[in-house]
Design a protein around this motif. Structure first.
Motif, PDB file in Angstrom:
ATOM      1  N   MET A   1       0.928  -1.319   0.074  1.00  0.00           N
ATOM      2  CA  MET A   1       0.053  -0.039   0.007  1.00  0.00           C
ATOM      3  C   MET A   1       0.870   1.375  -0.085  1.00  0.00           C
ATOM      4  O   MET A   1       0.400   2.336   0.125  1.00  0.00           O
ATOM      5  CB  MET A   1      -0.969  -0.143   1.108  1.00  0.00           C
ATOM      6  CG  MET A   1      -2.225  -0.877   1.225  1.00  0.00           C
ATOM      7  SD  MET A   1      -3.489  -0.638   0.082  1.00  0.00           S
ATOM      8  CE  MET A   1      -3.967   0.901   0.533  1.00  0.00           C
ATOM      9  N   THR A   2       2.060   1.169  -0.247  1.00  0.00           N
ATOM     10  CA  THR A   2       2.813   2.327  -0.002  1.00  0.00           C
ATOM     11  C   THR A   2       3.382   2.849  -1.435  1.00  0.00           C
ATOM     12  O   THR A   2       4.189   3.656  -1.773  1.00  0.00           O
ATOM     13  CB  THR A   2       4.254   1.936   0.608  1.00  0.00           C
ATOM     14  OG1 THR A   2       5.062   0.898   0.279  1.00  0.00           O
ATOM     15  CG2 THR A   2       3.978   1.697   2.031  1.00  0.00           C
ATOM     16  N   ALA A   3       2.582   2.423  -2.625  1.00  0.00           N
ATOM     17  CA  ALA A   3       2.862   2.928  -3.788  1.00  0.00           C
ATOM     18  C   ALA A   3       2.541   4.181  -4.036  1.00  0.00           C
ATOM     19  O   ALA A   3       1.522   4.765  -3.405  1.00  0.00           O
ATOM     20  CB  ALA A   3       1.873   1.834  -4.690  1.00  0.00           C
ATOM     21  N   LYS A   4       3.300   4.744  -4.864  1.00  0.00           N
ATOM     22  CA  LYS A   4       3.004   6.306  -5.276  1.00  0.00           C
ATOM     23  C   LYS A   4       1.536   6.244  -5.848  1.00  0.00           C
ATOM     24  O   LYS A   4       1.384   5.570  -6.692  1.00  0.00           O
ATOM     25  CB  LYS A   4       3.987   6.925  -5.996  1.00  0.00           C
ATOM     26  CG  LYS A   4       5.395   7.114  -5.309  1.00  0.00           C
ATOM     27  CD  LYS A   4       6.475   7.810  -5.961  1.00  0.00           C
ATOM     28  CE  LYS A   4       7.563   7.903  -5.610  1.00  0.00           C
ATOM     29  NZ  LYS A   4       8.769   8.555  -6.227  1.00  0.00           N
ATOM     30  N   PRO A   5       1.004   7.487  -5.868  1.00  0.00           N
ATOM     31  CA  PRO A   5      -0.179   7.724  -6.450  1.00  0.00           C
ATOM     32  C   PRO A   5       0.026   7.868  -7.970  1.00  0.00           C
ATOM     33  O   PRO A   5       1.103   8.341  -8.256  1.00  0.00           O
ATOM     34  CB  PRO A   5      -1.206   8.931  -5.727  1.00  0.00           C
ATOM     35  CG  PRO A   5      -0.004   9.656  -4.798  1.00  0.00           C
ATOM     36  CD  PRO A   5       1.134   8.745  -4.856  1.00  0.00           C
ATOM     37  N   MET A   6      -1.074   7.748  -8.866  1.00  0.00           N
ATOM     38  CA  MET A   6      -0.828   7.833 -10.338  1.00  0.00           C
ATOM     39  C   MET A   6      -0.786   9.344 -10.678  1.00  0.00           C
ATOM     40  O   MET A   6      -1.695  10.125 -10.028  1.00  0.00           O
ATOM     41  CB  MET A   6      -2.166   7.227 -10.873  1.00  0.00           C
ATOM     42  CG  MET A   6      -1.877   7.376 -12.437  1.00  0.00           C
ATOM     43  SD  MET A   6      -3.454   6.580 -13.288  1.00  0.00           S
ATOM     44  CE  MET A   6      -2.748   4.801 -13.269  1.00  0.00           C
ATOM     45  N   THR A   7      -0.046   9.776 -11.248  1.00  0.00           N
ATOM     46  CA  THR A   7       0.170  11.080 -11.563  1.00  0.00           C
ATOM     47  C   THR A   7      -0.578  11.417 -12.763  1.00  0.00           C
ATOM     48  O   THR A   7      -1.305  10.507 -13.430  1.00  0.00           O
ATOM     49  CB  THR A   7       1.717  11.745 -12.184  1.00  0.00           C
ATOM     50  OG1 THR A   7       1.942  10.613 -13.389  1.00  0.00           O
ATOM     51  CG2 THR A   7       2.747  11.077 -11.024  1.00  0.00           C
ATOM     52  N   LYS A   8      -0.874  12.671 -12.997  1.00  0.00           N
ATOM     53  CA  LYS A   8      -1.936  13.070 -14.143  1.00  0.00           C
ATOM     54  C   LYS A   8      -1.304  12.577 -15.654  1.00  0.00           C
ATOM     55  O   LYS A   8      -2.091  12.082 -16.391  1.00  0.00           O
ATOM     56  CB  LYS A   8      -2.003  14.715 -14.218  1.00  0.00           C
ATOM     57  CG  LYS A   8      -3.018  14.977 -15.246  1.00  0.00           C
ATOM     58  CD  LYS A   8      -3.203  16.636 -15.284  1.00  0.00           C
ATOM     59  CE  LYS A   8      -4.278  17.175 -16.228  1.00  0.00           C
ATOM     60  NZ  LYS A   8      -4.234  18.454 -16.302  1.00  0.00           N
ATOM     61  N   THR A   9       0.095  12.560 -15.762  1.00  0.00           N
ATOM     62  CA  THR A   9       0.628  12.131 -16.980  1.00  0.00           C
ATOM     63  C   THR A   9       0.291  10.689 -17.107  1.00  0.00           C
ATOM     64  O   THR A   9       0.042  10.073 -18.268  1.00  0.00           O
ATOM     65  CB  THR A   9       2.089  12.351 -17.005  1.00  0.00           C
ATOM     66  OG1 THR A   9       2.389  13.709 -16.756  1.00  0.00           O
ATOM     67  CG2 THR A   9       2.654  11.954 -18.466  1.00  0.00           C
ATOM     68  N   GLN A  10       0.343   9.853 -15.911  1.00  0.00           N
ATOM     69  CA  GLN A  10       0.323   8.389 -15.927  1.00  0.00           C
ATOM     70  C   GLN A  10      -1.161   7.993 -16.322  1.00  0.00           C
ATOM     71  O   GLN A  10      -1.658   7.176 -17.091  1.00  0.00           O
ATOM     72  CB  GLN A  10       0.545   7.751 -15.021  1.00  0.00           C
ATOM     73  CG  GLN A  10       1.987   7.737 -14.516  1.00  0.00           C
ATOM     74  CD  GLN A  10       2.592   7.333 -13.221  1.00  0.00           C
ATOM     75  OE1 GLN A  10       1.697   7.609 -12.213  1.00  0.00           O
ATOM     76  NE2 GLN A  10       3.670   6.922 -12.990  1.00  0.00           N
ATOM     77  N   LEU A  11      -2.239   9.008 -15.770  1.00  0.00           N
ATOM     78  CA  LEU A  11      -3.600   8.930 -15.977  1.00  0.00           C
ATOM     79  C   LEU A  11      -3.863   9.143 -17.511  1.00  0.00           C
ATOM     80  O   LEU A  11      -4.666   8.378 -17.852  1.00  0.00           O
ATOM     81  CB  LEU A  11      -4.308   9.763 -15.054  1.00  0.00           C
ATOM     82  CG  LEU A  11      -6.031  10.032 -15.155  1.00  0.00           C
ATOM     83  CD1 LEU A  11      -6.503   8.337 -14.932  1.00  0.00           C
ATOM     84  CD2 LEU A  11      -6.388  10.895 -14.122  1.00  0.00           C
ATOM     85  N   VAL A  12      -3.464  10.235 -17.862  1.00  0.00           N
ATOM     86  CA  VAL A  12      -3.768  10.549 -19.371  1.00  0.00           C
ATOM     87  C   VAL A  12      -3.282   9.456 -20.548  1.00  0.00           C
ATOM     88  O   VAL A  12      -3.913   8.922 -21.146  1.00  0.00           O
ATOM     89  CB  VAL A  12      -2.858  11.964 -19.646  1.00  0.00           C
ATOM     90  CG1 VAL A  12      -2.985  12.053 -21.135  1.00  0.00           C
ATOM     91  CG2 VAL A  12      -3.652  12.982 -19.063  1.00  0.00           C
ATOM     92  N   ALA A  13      -2.119   8.928 -20.058  1.00  0.00           N
ATOM     93  CA  ALA A  13      -1.519   7.721 -20.853  1.00  0.00           C
ATOM     94  C   ALA A  13      -2.379   6.265 -20.834  1.00  0.00           C
ATOM     95  O   ALA A  13      -2.581   5.749 -21.763  1.00  0.00           O
ATOM     96  CB  ALA A  13      -0.068   7.457 -20.359  1.00  0.00           C
ATOM     97  N   ALA A  14      -2.848   6.256 -19.428  1.00  0.00           N
ATOM     98  CA  ALA A  14      -3.929   5.104 -19.294  1.00  0.00           C
ATOM     99  C   ALA A  14      -5.138   5.279 -19.847  1.00  0.00           C
ATOM    100  O   ALA A  14      -5.689   4.372 -20.816  1.00  0.00           O
ATOM    101  CB  ALA A  14      -4.123   4.772 -17.783  1.00  0.00           C
ATOM    102  N   LEU A  15      -5.684   6.569 -19.943  1.00  0.00           N
ATOM    103  CA  LEU A  15      -6.978   6.903 -20.627  1.00  0.00           C
ATOM    104  C   LEU A  15      -6.953   6.730 -22.158  1.00  0.00           C
ATOM    105  O   LEU A  15      -7.502   6.213 -22.724  1.00  0.00           O
ATOM    106  CB  LEU A  15      -7.172   8.238 -20.051  1.00  0.00           C
ATOM    107  CG  LEU A  15      -8.061   8.641 -18.968  1.00  0.00           C
ATOM    108  CD1 LEU A  15      -8.249   9.978 -18.798  1.00  0.00           C
ATOM    109  CD2 LEU A  15      -9.444   7.614 -18.915  1.00  0.00           C
ATOM    110  N   ALA A  16      -5.578   7.209 -22.660  1.00  0.00           N
ATOM    111  CA  ALA A  16      -5.547   7.233 -23.965  1.00  0.00           C
ATOM    112  C   ALA A  16      -5.318   5.498 -24.649  1.00  0.00           C
ATOM    113  O   ALA A  16      -6.132   5.365 -25.419  1.00  0.00           O
ATOM    114  CB  ALA A  16      -4.067   7.838 -24.478  1.00  0.00           C
TER     115      ALA A  16
END
Length: 96
Positions: A1-16
Motif C-alpha cells: 500500500m506504499t505505492a505512489k499515487p498515479m500522476t496526471k501524466t500516467q492517468l492520461v496515458a492510461a486513458l489514451a
C-alpha cells in the motif's frame, strides 16, 4: 500500500490506451470532465460519477476550534468544503 499515487501524466496515458486514442485527446477529455465537475460543484451542485462516487459542496457552520500550538480557542467563520462520497462499487472492488 506504499505505492505512489498515479500522476496526471500516467492517468492520461492510461486513458489514451483504454480509449484507443492519442494522449492529446485523452488529455482534452480529462480536462473537460475536471472542468465540468469543478464548475458544477463551485455553483453548489453535485456530480455523480457512476462507479466512482459523488462530488458535492457542503457548508460548515461557524464553530470554535483550538490552535494546536497555543491551545487557545478561536472562532472559525462558516465556510464551504468539497466532499466526495465513494461509490459502493469502488469500495467493494477495493476490498476484494
Amino acid at each position: 500500500m506504499t505505492a505512489k499515487p498515479m500522476t496526471k501524466t500516467q492517468l492520461v496515458a492510461a486513458l489514451a490506451e483504454r480509449m484507443d486514442t492519442d494522449k492529446k485527446s485523452a488529455q482534452s477529455a480529462l480536462d473537460a470532465v475536471t472542468g465540468v465537475i469543478t464548475e458544477e460543484v463551485a455553483n453548489g451542485g453535485a456530480v455523480t460519477l457512476p462507479g466512482v462516487g459523488k462530488f458535492y459542496l457542503r457548508e460548515r457552520p461557524e464553530r470554535m476550534v483550538r490552535n494546536p500550538a497555543t491551545g487557545e480557542q478561536i472562532k472559525k467563520d462558516a465556510d464551504k468544503v468539497v466532499k466526495v462520497t465513494i461509490a459502493k462499487a469502488l469500495k467493494d472492488s477495493a476490498n476484494g
